[in-house]
Design an enzyme around this catalytic site. Structure first.
Site, short mmCIF file in Angstrom:
data_model
loop_
_atom_site.label_atom_id
_atom_site.label_comp_id
_atom_site.label_asym_id
_atom_site.label_seq_id
_atom_site.Cartn_x
_atom_site.Cartn_y
_atom_site.Cartn_z
N CYS A 97 2.55 -8.81 2.99
CA CYS A 97 1.70 -7.61 2.97
C CYS A 97 0.27 -7.94 2.54
O CYS A 97 -0.03 -9.05 2.09
CB CYS A 97 2.33 -6.55 2.07
SG CYS A 97 1.66 -4.89 2.34
N ASP A 98 -0.60 -6.94 2.63
CA ASP A 98 -2.06 -7.08 2.60
C ASP A 98 -2.60 -8.04 1.55
O ASP A 98 -3.45 -8.88 1.84
CB ASP A 98 -2.70 -5.73 2.35
CG ASP A 98 -2.45 -4.74 3.47
OD1 ASP A 98 -1.54 -4.98 4.27
OD2 ASP A 98 -3.16 -3.73 3.53
N LYS A 99 -2.18 -7.89 0.30
CA LYS A 99 -2.84 -8.60 -0.79
C LYS A 99 -2.23 -9.97 -1.06
O LYS A 99 -2.81 -10.75 -1.82
CB LYS A 99 -2.80 -7.76 -2.07
CG LYS A 99 -3.31 -6.33 -1.91
CD LYS A 99 -4.69 -6.27 -1.31
CE LYS A 99 -5.13 -4.85 -1.03
NZ LYS A 99 -4.39 -4.19 0.05
N ASP A 118 0.82 -1.22 0.00
CA ASP A 118 0.00 0.00 0.00
C ASP A 118 0.85 1.27 0.00
O ASP A 118 0.47 2.28 -0.59
CB ASP A 118 -0.93 0.02 1.22
CG ASP A 118 -2.11 -0.91 1.05
OD1 ASP A 118 -2.09 -1.74 0.13
OD2 ASP A 118 -3.06 -0.81 1.85
N SER A 125 -7.54 1.81 4.31
CA SER A 125 -6.50 1.00 4.93
C SER A 125 -7.01 0.36 6.21
O SER A 125 -7.84 0.93 6.93
CB SER A 125 -5.28 1.86 5.24
OG SER A 125 -4.38 1.19 6.11
N CYS A 176 3.05 -4.10 8.38
CA CYS A 176 2.73 -3.04 9.33
C CYS A 176 2.37 -3.60 10.70
O CYS A 176 1.58 -4.54 10.81
CB CYS A 176 1.54 -2.22 8.83
SG CYS A 176 1.82 -1.36 7.28
#
Length: 561
Positions: free
Chosen positions: A123-125, A82, A471, A195
């Site tokens: 990470c997120d995805k 992101d 987010s 994060c």
């Protein structure tokens, strides 16, 4: 007798000969070629700290696979972050990259007819993309959680990427200088990993454990810690056993497992992005389930059991030490469906029964939770018949109702400029339109607008409705995310005009447009009038093929079983 793995092609054929030539040149022996072939899915990248350690993790997993009797092949995929890949096209690449990961894995792993895969989740995805691919191909798969980053200290106080993200919006309001923000940024991250806090990455990591797709006790975990590496090695060894047992994702990811994952999100106040990711995973698993409906049904049944940042003061390190996802499952034992299988081959009920009790008060009990207010709230109404999502994690008071005139913007930058210029007034509803999965396309990033309202001291006086992406680090104000149907698909959002009165009532689960039907009938609510121009490429393909966000925002819709 050698098992007939799908990777073992018919001797004497052209495909067999070509494969043998390549693999012999790579150093494989005849014995190796008879073994199960395992893909190590690695999204390593030097663009972001989230992925910078994954090559080292992959190396350890490959050793474990070899020791367990398999042959590992490292497969690289795209690596969206992101904070990096949201710079271009207003953040439109972020969500499509999830499906790009799934397609990338399918093309390489299914194309090569490999026998199983271990996915390095960061990470997120990466996590949802990997699980979508796993469900689509339905080959033995296990996820190795690759951990969160160590946060830092600035002027004697804790600082992490969430604080930097938030304070970046304070610069234009004069509440912090550019130099001070730079110093915070310089000291906010002190190790590889995702994060810190219960953003989308850590939310998806604990969701994975609730789904049964990683080894129990895997999430969250400090990146590059010995515990993370031990888990990764164990995942490598276990995957070879799963191939032999033919234990596949669709044996594990069932409607009951999805429902358990929803309970996890509610208990930890996870990111609203988990909703569409769980729906996308369900779609790829061929499941006819309504994840939004699950959240609605379970919202008042599952209280907040831990308040990891941004929902409260608890650090991810403290959550991990207390027992993490497995500790939350233990506390929710009476609520969790025990029947789904996990990657261990045992049921979720068996794993929870054998789990230790959480340590201390970081993870509360069902009888004494931090809050009974639903953490993830689904809202529908005359403005959003498809729905929207409101995150209200934490134990403090939160605004639950707002009525005011619409103030519409059509891009993140336009809204930021409007806030800076003083255009947005207390009492209004700031609407971000034309930024959904088709309009964005790919749900343009809009978190900065929420933080800018905070920086301008308007966050408690201005509500937000956005078609764009928020987010997982956002948990402030009254924000309705993932508005559906989006304006680019037609309907009420397309007919909305500046000054129209909107009522948001979280407790009633409503978002209504207070305009007479006869007036709305005179307006243009047709599809296709909103959204940015895309000359071609990935975003154009995404726009033409994506399903609505409340259906998972997937680019393909397999036949449901």
């Amino acid at each position: 007798m050698t098992r007939n793995y799908r990777s073992n092609l018919t001797p004497g054929t052209a495909l067999w000969a070509g494969r043998r030539a390549h693999w012999r040149a790579l150093g494989l022996t005849d014995e190796d070629m008879a073994k199960p072939k395992i893909a190590i899915i690695n999204s390593s990248s030097e663009l972001a700290i989230c992925f910078s350690h994954l090559d080292g993790v992959a190396a350890e997993i490959k050793k474990a696979v070899r020791a367990a009797g398999g042959v590992p092949f490292e497969v690289r995929t795209t690596a969206p972050s992101d904070f990096m890949t949201s710079a271009g096209r207003g953040g439109a690449y972020i969500l499509p990259s999830r499906d790009l990961i799934a397609h990338d894995i399918e093309a390489q792993v299914d194309g090569a007819l490999l026998d199983g895969m271990i996915c390095l989740a960061s990470c997120d995805k990466t996590m949802p993309g990997q699980l979508m691919a796993a469900c689509r191909m339905n080959i033995p798969t296990i996820v190795a959680i690759c951990g969160y980053q160590a946060s830092g200290e600035w002027r004697g106080e804790h600082v992490d990427i969430e604080e930097v993200f938030l304070k970046s919006s304070f610069v234009q309001a004069g509440r912090i200088t550019v130099d001070e923000l730079g110093e915070m940024a310089d000291n906010s991250i002190r190790s590889p990993g995702v994060c810190a806090g219960m953003g989308t990455a850590n939310s998806m990591h604990v969701v994975c454990e609730a789904l049964g797709m990683c080894l129990p006790g895997s999430a969250p975990v400090r990146a590059d810690s010995e515990r993370m590496l031990d888990n990764a090695r164990a995942a490598g060894a276990r995957l070879v056993e799963m191939v032999e047992a033919d234990l596949k994702p669709r044996d594990i990811i069932t409607p009951e497992a999805i429902r358990n994952a929803v309970r996890m999100v509610l208990a930890v106040s996870g990111s609203i992005n988990t909703v569409k990711h769980l729906q996308g995973i369900a779609v790829e698993a061929g499941l006819n389930v309504d994840v939004i409906g699950m959240f609605h049904d379970l919202a008042h049944d599952i209280p907040l059991l831990t308040d990891v940042r941004p929902s409260g003061p608890t650090l991810t390190e403290e959550f991990e030490a207390a027992g993490g996802a497995l500790g939350v499952l233990k506390r929710m034992e009476s609520k969790i469906d025990p029947s789904p299988l996990t990657v261990t081959g045992r049921t979720m009920g068996d794993e929870i029964a054998n789990a230790p009790e959480p340590k201390g008060e970081v993870i509360r009990t069902l009888d004494a939770p931090l809050s009974r207010r639903p953490t993830i709230n689904m809202v529908r109404g005359t403005l959003l018949p498809g729905g929207g999502i409101v995150r209200l994690g934490g134990r403090g008071e939160r605004k639950m109702k707002h009525t005011g005139p619409a103030h519409i913007y059509h891009s993140r930058d336009e809204a930021l400029a409007g806030i800076k210029a003083g255009e947005v007034k207390a009492g209004e509803v700031l609407v971000l339109r034309g930024l959904g999965v088709r309009g964005g396309p790919g749900m343009a990033m809009t978190s900065a607008v929420v933080f800018a309202l905070d920086g301008a001291n308007l966050i408690e006086d201005v509500a937000v409705i956005t078609e764009g992406q928020i987010s997982g680090l956002v948990n402030t104000g009254l924000v309705v995310g993932e508005a559906s149907p989006e304006a680019a698909a037609g309907g009420p959002m397309a007919a909305l005009m500046d000054g129209d009165e909107i009522t948001i009532d979280v407790e009633a689960g409503r978002v209504d447009l207070n305009v007479p039907e006869e007036e709305l009938a005179k307006r243009d609510s047709s599809a296709g009038r909103f959204g940015v121009d895309i000359p071609g490429g990935l975003l154009d393909v995404y726009r033409r093929t994506v399903e609505p966000v409340h259906q998972g925002a997937v680019m393909t819709r397999p036949n449901e079983k």
